[in-house]
Design an enzyme around this catalytic site. Structure first.
Site, short mmCIF file in Angstrom:
data_model
loop_
_atom_site.label_atom_id
_atom_site.label_comp_id
_atom_site.label_asym_id
_atom_site.label_seq_id
_atom_site.Cartn_x
_atom_site.Cartn_y
_atom_site.Cartn_z
N ASN A 43 0.84 -1.21 0.00
CA ASN A 43 0.00 0.00 0.00
C ASN A 43 0.87 1.26 0.00
O ASN A 43 1.96 1.28 0.59
CB ASN A 43 -1.03 0.00 1.13
CG ASN A 43 -0.49 -0.21 2.51
OD1 ASN A 43 0.56 -0.82 2.69
ND2 ASN A 43 -1.19 0.29 3.51
N CYS A 54 -4.09 0.58 -2.52
CA CYS A 54 -3.98 -0.67 -1.76
C CYS A 54 -2.86 -1.54 -2.33
O CYS A 54 -2.48 -1.41 -3.50
CB CYS A 54 -5.29 -1.45 -1.83
SG CYS A 54 -6.63 -0.74 -0.86
N GLU A 56 -3.02 -4.63 -3.14
CA GLU A 56 -3.52 -5.46 -4.24
C GLU A 56 -3.43 -4.70 -5.56
O GLU A 56 -3.09 -5.27 -6.61
CB GLU A 56 -5.00 -5.83 -4.00
CG GLU A 56 -5.25 -6.70 -2.79
CD GLU A 56 -5.48 -5.92 -1.51
OE1 GLU A 56 -4.87 -4.84 -1.32
OE2 GLU A 56 -6.25 -6.40 -0.67
N CYS A 87 -10.50 -4.98 0.24
CA CYS A 87 -11.67 -4.10 0.25
C CYS A 87 -12.53 -4.39 -0.98
O CYS A 87 -12.11 -5.08 -1.92
CB CYS A 87 -11.23 -2.63 0.29
SG CYS A 87 -10.51 -2.04 -1.26
#
Ligand code: THU
Length: 134
Positions: A43, A54, A56, A87
């Site tokens: 992040n 994020c 990801e 999220c």
């Protein structure tokens, strides 16, 4: 080393590079693509909070930049006793490049705590057939 312990180690290491001065919540992510390559992300926050990204998101960007097309497994790791899950926005980002049976591995520093399939986490993903694809 099997692929999940490889992803765990990659995410553990990249998490140490997270830029999270605002939340102080460092996250690492590691992807195994369907063509057998691995990609990492952490992040990256911003003083203008919504501009942060994020872990990801970073790993997916690295995968696309690396010319891989599909996520086979993605591991997300944080230093948290609570299970950390992607999220909603990141689930949709994962879905763009993953089949419903893509594995999402959820980990903390002591190991992988749960493995879920994308379809379990995002069963009603947005997919509008009328939105054009190339
Ligand atoms: N965060 C991630 O990077 N991935 C997740 O799956 C959950 C949350 C980040 C965003 C923000 O920088 C920090 O964790 C606290 O929400």
């Amino acid at each position: 080393m099997n692929t999940s312990s490889q992803l765990f180690e990659l995410a553990r290491q990249v998490r140490q590079h997270a830029y999270a001065p605002y939340s102080r919540f460092a996250v690492g992510a590691a992807i195994l693509s369907s063509d057998g390559k691995t990609y990492i992300g952490c992040n990256v926050e911003n003083i203008s909070y919504p501009c942060g990204s994020c872990a990801e998101q970073g790993a997916i960007s690295a995968m696309i930049a690396g010319k891989s097309k599909e996520i086979s497994q993605i591991l997300i790791l944080a230093d948290s006793q609570e299970l950390i899950t992607p999220c909603g926005a990141c689930l949709q980002r994962i879905k763009e490049f993953a089949a419903p049976d893509c594995e999402i591995l959820l980990a903390n520093l002591s190991g992988i705590k749960k493995v879920l399939k994308l379809q379990e986490m995002l069963p009603y993903a947005f997919e509008a057939p009328e939105v054009g694809h190339e």
